[in-house]
Design an enzyme around this catalytic site. Structure first.
Site, PDB file in Angstrom:
ATOM      1  N   ASP A  80      -2.865 -18.213   0.284  1.00 22.17           N
ATOM      2  CA  ASP A  80      -3.841 -18.895  -0.572  1.00 22.17           C
ATOM      3  C   ASP A  80      -4.559 -19.993   0.206  1.00 22.17           C
ATOM      4  OD1 ASP A  80      -1.356 -20.146  -0.459  1.00 22.17           O
ATOM      5  OD2 ASP A  80      -1.310 -20.751  -2.558  1.00 22.17           O
ATOM      6  N   LYS A  82       3.232 -15.343   2.273  1.00 22.02           N
ATOM      7  CA  LYS A  82       3.438 -16.066   1.011  1.00 22.02           C
ATOM      8  C   LYS A  82       4.936 -16.336   0.924  1.00 22.02           C
ATOM      9  CE  LYS A  82       2.021 -17.792  -2.911  1.00 22.02           C
ATOM     10  NZ  LYS A  82       1.213 -19.037  -2.963  1.00 22.02           N
ATOM     11  N   ASP A 111     -12.356  -9.109   4.292  1.00 21.55           N
ATOM     12  CA  ASP A 111     -13.622  -9.123   3.539  1.00 21.55           C
ATOM     13  C   ASP A 111     -14.180 -10.544   3.493  1.00 21.55           C
ATOM     14  OD1 ASP A 111     -13.263  -6.406   2.922  1.00 21.55           O
ATOM     15  OD2 ASP A 111     -14.069  -6.679   0.895  1.00 21.55           O
ATOM     16  N   TYR A 114       0.823  -1.210   0.000  1.00 20.81           N
ATOM     17  CA  TYR A 114       0.000   0.000   0.000  1.00 20.81           C
ATOM     18  C   TYR A 114       0.860   1.264   0.000  1.00 20.81           C
ATOM     19  CZ  TYR A 114      -4.646  -2.005   0.836  1.00 20.81           C
ATOM     20  OH  TYR A 114      -5.851  -2.645   0.718  1.00 20.81           O
TER      21      TYR A 114
END
Ligand code: IPM
Ligand code: MG
Length: 358
Positions: free
Chosen positions: A225, A192, A253, A142
């Site tokens: 994932d 990750k 979310d 970000y």
């Protein structure tokens, strides 16, 4: 207590939902003998329209001078074609950064009355779900360097960078550990690390810092994932979920939807001080703006978190949470959580009912 609250209503449904939360806060003030004053400030698309920039300097100054900030939502199609650094979202990122709010807590819980609002099969949610996403908020992709250029062979090309330092990882790990100590004493840290260098550092520092300073807290790693899959496969396995900025954005979310509706999820953003920013995790929902159909509960719960986490008012927090529960138990619903046999109400009426139940 006297508290001065900066209000950034923002765009879309922002003004309706913050109005609902203010109504509830006023009721709390009346009942518990506090004085809350509210100062409305511009941020996001409305600030672009009024002063040509998403985050006017006065907004930053007044927020920093307040006891805490209540935020609705920002953005909308009207401003979608503006360049990246002029968009409404830039205002939100800017205020998070300016206030040093590196720690974003997003509790996704399944309310008993809303068990049937979860899209998951009943047996997956029967034992309840309470996932607390601890999202790093002022670093990562970000805020990393980004750019665009014309590549000779590939044409227009754009890039963003994911970057994390030991200090940034340590301070968010501390927040997650402190929270975990009060709960299951277990953290799942998301990364990750099978691909990204920044994730390998993340994984290493989370472990060394937690082991050294919080030996009673157990840290397990999960690839992002796989985490996305596990949240729908077996959400009950999660308690504290520690994530980078972008992974937390995405997974919160998902966690919200699994617990019924994104319209129910609140968040707190804090740094080293007590002045924080409290907001629903959902967006500005321009398609339903101004129609009095939005769900104000996420913002009302965000206001409750403000009372507990910035103003040290646990009783007042509990009063709001209990009022929300009571209203849901009584069968009152906004459209997003509506089901058969329930009573459909608008945004304003939902807020009024909750205020009344306090
Ligand atoms: C959120 C939102 C923001 C984010 C947007 C509006 C910039 O999606 O708070 O989750 O990505 O952080
Ligand atoms: Mg988001």
């Amino acid at each position: 207590m006297n508290k001065h609250i900066a209000v950034l209503a923002g765009d879309g449904i922002g003004p309706e939902i913050t109005e609902g939360a203010i109504l509830v806060l006023k009721r709390v003030a009346e009942k518990y003998g506090h004085t809350f004053t509210f100062e409305h400030l511009l941020m996001g698309g409305c600030a672009i329209d009024a002063c040509g920039e998403p985050l006017p300097q006065t907004t930053v100054e007044r927020c920093l001078a307040s006891d805490s900030v209540l935020l609705g939502a920002v953005g909308g199609p009207k401003w979608d074609s503006l360049p990246g650094d002029k968009r409404p979202e830039k205002g939100l990122l800017g205020i998070r950064k300016a206030m040093g709010l590196y720690s974003n807590i997003r509790p996704a819980k399944l309310w008993a009355a809303l068990a049937d609002a979860s899209p998951l099969k009943a047996h997956l949610v029967q034992n309840g779900i309470e996932i607390i996403v601890v999202r790093e908020l002022t670093g990562g992709i970000y805020f990393g360097e980004r750019g665009k250029y014309e590549d000779e062979n590939m044409g227009e090309t754009a890039w963003d960078t994911e970057k994390y330092s030991v200090k940034e990882i340590e301070r968010i790990t501390r927040i997650a550990c402190e929270l975990a100590q009060k709960r299951s004493k277990k953290i799942i840290s998301v990364d990750k690390a099978n691909v990204l260098e920044s994730s390998r550092l993340w994984r290493k520092i989370v472990h060394t810092y937690a082991e050294k300073n919080y030996p009673d807290v157990e840290v397990c790693d999960m690839l992002v994932d796989n985490t996305a899959m596990q949240i729908v496969k077996n959400p009950a396995q999660f308690d504290v979920l520690l994530t980078s900025n972008m992974f937390g954005d995405i997974l919160s979310d998902e966690a919200a939807q699994v617990t019924g509706s994104i319209g129910m999820l609140a968040s707190s953003s804090l740094g080293d001080g007590t002045c924080g920013l409290y907001e629903p995790i959902h967006g500005s929902a321009p398609d339903i703006a101004g129609k009095d159909v939005a769900n104000p509960i996420a913002t009302i719960l965000a206001a409750a978190m403000m009372l507990r986490d910035s103003f040290d008012m646990p009783k007042e927090y509990a009063a709001i949470e209990c009022a929300v529960s009571k209203v849901l138990e009584s069968g009152v619903r906004t459209a997003d959580i509506m089901s058969e046999g329930m009573q459909l109400v608008g945004c304003r009426e939902m807020a009024r009912r909750i205020a009344e139940a306090i």
